[in-house]
Scaffold this motif. Structure first.
Motif, PDB file in Angstrom:
ATOM      1  N   THR A  30       4.960  -4.445  -4.362  1.00 19.84           N
ATOM      2  CA  THR A  30       5.577  -3.741  -5.492  1.00 19.84           C
ATOM      3  C   THR A  30       5.802  -2.257  -5.227  1.00 19.84           C
ATOM      4  OG1 THR A  30       3.374  -3.439  -6.433  1.00 19.84           O
ATOM      5  CG2 THR A  30       4.652  -5.343  -7.212  1.00 19.84           C
ATOM      6  N   ASN A  31       5.017  -1.679  -4.368  1.00 18.34           N
ATOM      7  CA  ASN A  31       5.139  -0.248  -4.099  1.00 18.34           C
ATOM      8  C   ASN A  31       5.934  -0.046  -2.810  1.00 18.34           C
ATOM      9  OD1 ASN A  31       4.883   2.442  -3.596  1.00 18.34           O
ATOM     10  ND2 ASN A  31       2.658   2.531  -3.886  1.00 18.34           N
ATOM     11  N   GLU A  32       7.189   0.337  -2.979  1.00 16.96           N
ATOM     12  CA  GLU A  32       8.093   0.389  -1.824  1.00 16.96           C
ATOM     13  C   GLU A  32       7.647   1.406  -0.769  1.00 16.96           C
ATOM     14  OE1 GLU A  32      12.872   0.820  -0.879  1.00 16.96           O
ATOM     15  OE2 GLU A  32      12.031   1.608  -2.745  1.00 16.96           O
ATOM     16  N   SER A  33       7.034   2.479  -1.245  1.00 17.74           N
ATOM     17  CA  SER A  33       6.662   3.529  -0.289  1.00 17.74           C
ATOM     18  C   SER A  33       5.359   3.209   0.449  1.00 17.74           C
ATOM     19  CB  SER A  33       6.529   4.870  -1.009  1.00 17.74           C
ATOM     20  OG  SER A  33       5.439   4.827  -1.906  1.00 17.74           O
ATOM     21  N   HIS A  34       4.698   2.173   0.047  1.00 15.15           N
ATOM     22  CA  HIS A  34       3.421   1.829   0.665  1.00 15.15           C
ATOM     23  C   HIS A  34       3.684   0.937   1.895  1.00 15.15           C
ATOM     24  CE1 HIS A  34      -0.937   0.237  -0.007  1.00 15.15           C
ATOM     25  NE2 HIS A  34      -0.705   0.639   1.214  1.00 15.15           N
ATOM     26  N   ARG A  35       4.010   1.600   2.976  1.00 14.82           N
ATOM     27  CA  ARG A  35       4.360   0.845   4.194  1.00 14.82           C
ATOM     28  C   ARG A  35       3.767   1.510   5.434  1.00 14.82           C
ATOM     29  NH1 ARG A  35      10.849   1.908   4.455  1.00 14.82           N
ATOM     30  NH2 ARG A  35      10.892   0.749   2.493  1.00 14.82           N
ATOM     31  N   HIS A  36       2.715   2.296   5.208  1.00 12.03           N
ATOM     32  CA  HIS A  36       2.169   3.053   6.341  1.00 12.03           C
ATOM     33  C   HIS A  36       1.513   2.142   7.381  1.00 12.03           C
ATOM     34  CE1 HIS A  36      -0.882   2.886   3.149  1.00 12.03           C
ATOM     35  NE2 HIS A  36      -1.743   2.712   4.134  1.00 12.03           N
ATOM     36  N   ARG A  37       1.209   0.896   6.981  1.00 13.47           N
ATOM     37  CA  ARG A  37       0.583   0.008   7.955  1.00 13.47           C
ATOM     38  C   ARG A  37       1.593  -0.646   8.894  1.00 13.47           C
ATOM     39  NH1 ARG A  37      -4.375  -3.068   4.967  1.00 13.47           N
ATOM     40  NH2 ARG A  37      -5.514  -1.219   4.364  1.00 13.47           N
ATOM     41  N   ALA A  38       2.848  -0.219   8.784  1.00 12.97           N
ATOM     42  CA  ALA A  38       3.845  -0.714   9.745  1.00 12.97           C
ATOM     43  C   ALA A  38       3.899   0.172  10.987  1.00 12.97           C
ATOM     44  CB  ALA A  38       5.217  -0.749   9.093  1.00 12.97           C
ATOM     45  N   ARG A  39       3.331   1.357  10.868  1.00 15.67           N
ATOM     46  CA  ARG A  39       3.387   2.312  11.981  1.00 15.67           C
ATOM     47  C   ARG A  39       2.714   1.745  13.230  1.00 15.67           C
ATOM     48  NH1 ARG A  39      -0.398   7.588  12.055  1.00 15.67           N
ATOM     49  NH2 ARG A  39      -1.931   5.943  12.258  1.00 15.67           N
ATOM     50  N   GLN A  40       3.331   1.926  14.356  1.00 15.32           N
ATOM     51  CA  GLN A  40       2.694   1.520  15.618  1.00 15.32           C
ATOM     52  C   GLN A  40       2.264   2.782  16.366  1.00 15.32           C
ATOM     53  OE1 GLN A  40       4.378  -1.547  18.044  1.00 15.32           O
ATOM     54  NE2 GLN A  40       5.381  -2.567  16.323  1.00 15.32           N
ATOM     55  N   GLN A  41       0.987   2.920  16.535  1.00 11.05           N
ATOM     56  CA  GLN A  41       0.469   4.072  17.287  1.00 11.05           C
ATOM     57  C   GLN A  41      -0.619   3.558  18.224  1.00 11.05           C
ATOM     58  OE1 GLN A  41      -1.204   7.273  15.006  1.00 11.05           O
ATOM     59  NE2 GLN A  41      -1.383   8.610  16.768  1.00 11.05           N
ATOM     60  N   PHE A  42      -0.266   3.481  19.465  1.00  9.25           N
ATOM     61  CA  PHE A  42      -1.239   2.949  20.427  1.00  9.25           C
ATOM     62  C   PHE A  42      -0.950   3.471  21.831  1.00  9.25           C
ATOM     63  CE2 PHE A  42       2.215  -0.199  20.344  1.00  9.25           C
ATOM     64  CZ  PHE A  42       2.482  -0.382  21.685  1.00  9.25           C
ATOM     65  N   THR A  43      -1.938   3.320  22.698  1.00 10.24           N
ATOM     66  CA  THR A  43      -1.740   3.574  24.125  1.00 10.24           C
ATOM     67  C   THR A  43      -2.012   2.262  24.847  1.00 10.24           C
ATOM     68  OG1 THR A  43      -2.510   5.842  23.847  1.00 10.24           O
ATOM     69  CG2 THR A  43      -2.429   4.996  26.088  1.00 10.24           C
ATOM     70  N   LEU A  44      -1.109   1.890  25.723  1.00 14.94           N
ATOM     71  CA  LEU A  44      -1.260   0.635  26.468  1.00 14.94           C
ATOM     72  C   LEU A  44      -1.746   0.948  27.881  1.00 14.94           C
ATOM     73  CD1 LEU A  44      -0.830  -2.441  26.796  1.00 14.94           C
ATOM     74  CD2 LEU A  44       1.546  -1.949  27.392  1.00 14.94           C
TER      75      LEU A  44
END
Lengths: 482, 183
Positions: free
Chosen positions: A382-396
Motif C-alpha cells: 500500500t505504501n508506494e514509497s516503501h521500496r528501500h528493500r529493493a536496493r542492491q548493495q553488495f561486494t562480490l
C-alpha cells in the motif's frame, strides 16, 4: 636454456609481456637459480623495463624540482604519434596507484576533504601546443591550486591539466564539443577530440559533425561518443561509470577492440583491474516475469541452479530475518525464479533489520564464470514509497579452491579476490524513495568474457534487500582447455 | 553492524603528508615491483595494493628515515601474496627466488643507476616510430591490441619491436658507458 642465447632473450621478453609458456618459464627459472650472470642480466633488463614504465630519471628530477610536491603528469618530450593531432610523450601518469590511495583516504571517511587542503600545482601545458578548446564558463568553480587564474575565454591546450576542487567549468572544444567538468575532478585534453579523466565527472554534449567520436579516456576504459551526450565519472578508486543520456556511446576496454555499445538511458560500470569487470544495473518491468532492457530474467539454466545439483548456497555470516515478515531460506536464491509478487518475504532471502551478512555459493569445483546476475523486488503493498528493500548493495568476491577462507575474517584479509562492488542506489542516483526502482537486476560480466575461475562466490551484503534469485553462468574448468 | 555506522575520519594533515611522500616515491616503488614481477599490468596492480597497505601502516612510518626502503618492504610482501595466487608467476619465482632477486637488485642498483644516466640520450636517438611505440606501451600503457591496431601490425610484431627497442637502448647505454670510460 643457455645464457647468453636467443632463447634467453625471448624468454625474458615473453615474461615481460606476459606471453611466456610453461616450458619457457621452467627453463628460465632454472637458469636464474643457477647462473648468476643470467640473473644479473635479467635484473638489468627488468630495471630498464621498469625505468621506461616509470619515466626517465631526468624527467623525475625536473618534476621534483619544479613542483610543490612530486606531481606526476608532466610532459618532457613531444613527438607525433598519429595523424589525429595527439602527441607522444615520455613521462609517467600515476593515475592507477594514485586513485587507489585516494580510495583508502575516502574509505576512511575523508570524502574529498583532502582537496580543500591541497596545495598542488596545475599543469599549464606546453605553450607551443595547439589550443584545442576555450573556457566557456567558470561559474562558482574553485581550483585545487588557489593560485590558478583562469577566465572565460582562456585557451586550453593539449596537456593542460584542469584540476577542479569544486563547482563546474564549461569547456568548449574547437570541434564544437561541449565538456562540462564537475568538481572535484582532474581532466587533461589529449587531442582535439579526446580527454583523459583521472577522476571526477564530465558531461559531454557532442552535436557537431566535427565532435563526433569525442573520446573520454578513463583509467579503465575509453568512452567514444557516437551521438550525442553522455556523462562519464571516475571514482577515486578507479571505478569508471558511463551514463548515456542521448544517442549512443561505444565503450572500448583494454584488451578488446570494442566493448559494448550503450544507448540512451543505459549505464555501465567498469571496475579497475586486469579483468575489466563490467556491472550493469537495470530496472525491471515490475511483474513476476522480471523483464529487463538487456539483462535476462531469473533462470533455471545457470550453473548454480539447484536443479543441476552442482552448487550449494548457504549463509556465511549474519542472520536472516526470523520474526514477523520473516525471510525465506537462502535456497530461494537458486530456485530458478524471482518472487511472484512485489512484497513476498517468504520467497526472498534477506538479513535482519540494520544488519549485514554474507552469502556463500559453493560451485563444488572451479568454474570459469562468465556472468553473475542478482535480482531483487520489493515494494510495500500500500505504501508506494516503501521500496528501500529493493536496493542492491553488495561486494562480490571469488575464491578458486581449497581451503575455503576463514569466513569470520574480512574477505579482503582472508584470500578472497574482489570481483565487483554494487550499489544500486548510487547507480540510480536515488535521492527520494520513489527514485529507487522496486524491481532491480544487476549483471556482472567481464570484457574478455571470463570474470574469473572460482569455486566459491561470496556476496557481502549491506542491508536487508529482498533478493529473489542469483544466477551464476559458467563452465567447469576441467572441461576447458587451460 | 548498523548501516549508518561511520568510520573514523582520518587526519587531513596525515593524508596530505602520505600523499606527498607516496607520490614522491611512487616511481621507485614501481621499479622495485617491476624488477620482481616485470609484467607492467601486474606490477601496477601490485603497486595499487601496496599503496593501500602503506596508507594503513603510515602511522608506523618514521619520518626521519627514507620512505622508499620502508615502502619496498611492504611491496615485497604484497608481491609475495600476488605470486602465490598466480600460477604463471609462482612457476617462475616461488621457492625463494623472488627474495633472491630483490636482494641482488639492491646490490646492483648503483651500477644500474650509473647505466641509466644515459637512458635519456639513448631515447633521443631512437627513430620516431620507435619512440611512438615506447610512448604508447610504456607511458600511455595502452593495450597491446590497441597499439598493434594503431601501427597496423600484429601483436606479436609489436612485442618483437619492443624487444628490439629495449635491446637497442641497452646497446646504446653500453656504448655510452664505454665512451665515458675512455674519457
Amino acid at each position: 636454456m643457455k645464457y647468453p642465447s636467443t632463447e634467453f632473450d625471448n624468454a625474458v621478453a615473453a615474461v615481460f609481456h606476459g606471453t611466456n609458456t610453461a616450458e619457457d618459464t621452467a627453463k628460465l627459472r632454472e637458469l636464474l637459480r643457477t647462473n648468476q650472470d643470467a640473473q644479473d642480466e635479467y635484473l638489468w633488463r627488468a630495471e630498464l623495463h621498469g625505468r621506461l614504465a616509470s619515466g626517465s630519471p631526468e624527467f623525475s628530477r625536473a618534476a621534483a624540482d619544479s613542483m610543490n610536491y612530486d606531481r606526476q603528469s608532466v610532459e618532457v618530450q613531444a613527438a607525433p604519434l598519429s595523424g589525429d593531432g595527439s602527441y607522444a610523450r615520455w613521462g609517467f601518469r600515476s593515475s592507477s596507484a594514485l586513485v587507489a590511495v585516494l580510495a583508502v583516504v575516502i574509505l576512511g571517511g575523508g570524502l574529498w576533504m583532502w582537496h580543500d587542503s591541497q596545495t598542488g600545482s596545475v599543469e599549464t601545458g606546453n605553450p607551443n601546443e595547439t589550443s584545442v578548446a576555450t573556457i566557456a564558463d567558470l561559474g562558482d568553480s574553485r581550483w585545487m591550486d588557489p593560485a590558478v587564474k583562469l577566465s572565460a575565454g582562456d585557451a586550453v591546450r593539449v596537456g593542460q591539466r584542469i584540476e577542479l576542487s569544486s563547482g563546474k567549468v564549461e569547456v568548449l572544444f574547437n570541434t564544437g564539443a561541449q565538456l562540462s567538468i564537475v568538481g572535484p575532478a582532474v581532466v587533461e585534453p589529449l587531442a582535439s577530440n579526446r580527454v583523459f579523466l583521472t577522476f571526477g565527472e564530465v558531461n559531454l554534449l557532442a552535436e557537431t559533425p566535427e565532435s563526433k567520436g569525442f573520446t573520454v579516456v578513463t583509467p579503465t576504459s575509453e568512452f567514444v561518443d557516437i551521438s550525442t551526450a553522455f556523462t562519464a565519472r571516475v571514482s577515486p578508486d578507479g571505478l569508471s561509470r558511463l551514463n548515456v543520456t542521448e544517442g549512443e556511446v561505444d565503450v572500448v576496454l583494454e584488451g578488446t577492440q570494442r566493448g559494448p555499445r550503450l544507448r540512451a538511458g543505459e549505464t555501465l560500470y567498469v571496475e579497475p583491474g586486469e579483468r575489466q569487470i563490467m556491472t550493469r544495473i537495470e530496472e525491471g518491468d515490475g511483474t513476476p516475469a522480471f523483464r529487463f532492457p538487456s539483462i535476462g530474467s531469473p533462470s533455471a539454466d545457470d550453473y548454480a541452479d539447484q536443479t543441476r545439483g552442482d552448487a550449494t548456497i548457504r549463509l556465511a555470516q549474519g542472520e536472516l530475518k526470523s520474526q514477523a515478515g520473516k525471510s525465506g531460506p537462502v535456497t530461494v536464491l537458486t530456485d530458478g525464479k524471482g518472487q511472484s509478487h512485489q512484497d513476498a518475504p517468504s520467497e526472498s532471502a534477506f538479513f535482519e533489520d540494520s544488519t549485514r551478512g554474507s552469502l556463500l555459493i559453493d560451485l563444488s569445483q572451479e568454474v570459469s564464470i562468465t556472468q553473475v546476475n542478482s535480482y531483487s523486488w520489493h515494494q510495500h503493498d500500500t505504501n508506494e514509497s516503501h521500496r528501500h528493500r529493493a536496493r542492491q548493495q553488495f561486494t562480490l568476491y571469488g575464491h578458486s579452491g581449497n581451503p575455503l577462507p576463514d569466513l569470520t575474517l574480512p574477505p579482503s584479509e582472508s584470500g578472497w579476490e574482489r570481483i565487483a562492488r554494487v550499489n544500486s542506489d548510487r547507480f540510480f542516483e536515488v535521492t527520494t524513495p520513489l527514485d529507487r526502482p522496486a524491481q532491480q537486476a544487476c549483471s556482472i560480466t567481464a570484457a574478455r568474457g571470463e570474470i574469473g575461475r572460482y569455486r566459491y562466490l561470496l556476496w557481502e551484503v549491506n542491508g536487508r534487500t529482498l533478493f529473489g534469485e542469483i544466477d551464476v553462468y559458467g563452465s567447469p574448468t576441467t572441461k576447458l582447455q587451460r | 553492524m548498523n548501516e549508518n555506522t561511520e568510520q573514523p575520519r582520518p587526519n587531513p594533515a596525515n593524508q596530505q603528508e602520505f600523499l606527498r611522500v607516496f607520490l614522491a616515491n611512487e616511481r621507485e616503488i614501481l621499479r622495485y615491483v617491476v624488477a620482481l614481477v616485470p609484467n607492467l599490468a601486474d606490477a601496477q596492480e601490485i603497486l595499487q595494493q601496496t599503496a593501500i597497505v602503506l596508507w594503513e601502516k603510515f602511522d608506523q612510518y618514521d619520518a626521519g628515515r627514507p620512505f622508499a626502503p620502508w615502502a619496498c618492504r611492504f611491496a615485497l610482501n604484497v608481491t609475495r601474496q600476488w605470486i602465490d595466487r598466480r600460477q604463471r608467476w609462482k612457476a617462475l619465482l616461488e621457492g625463494g627466488l623472488v627474495e633472491e632477486l630483490a636482494l641482488r637488485r639492491e646490490q646492483l642498483r648503483p651500477e644500474f643507476d650509473a647505466r641509466l644516466v644515459h637512458l635519456d640520450q639513448c631515447m633521443q636517438k631512437l627513430p620516431e616510430h620507435q619512440r611512438s611505440l615506447v610512448d604508447a606501451y610504456y607511458f600511455r600503457q595502452q593495450d597491446i591490441d590497441v597499439v598493434a591496431g594503431q601501427v597496423q601490425r600484429t601483436v606479436e610484431a609489436v612485442y618483437k619491436a619492443l624487444q628490439r627497442i629495449r635491446q637497442q637502448l641497452r646497446e646504446c647505454i653500453e656504448l655510452s658507458l664505454r665512451k665515458e670510460a675512455a674519457g
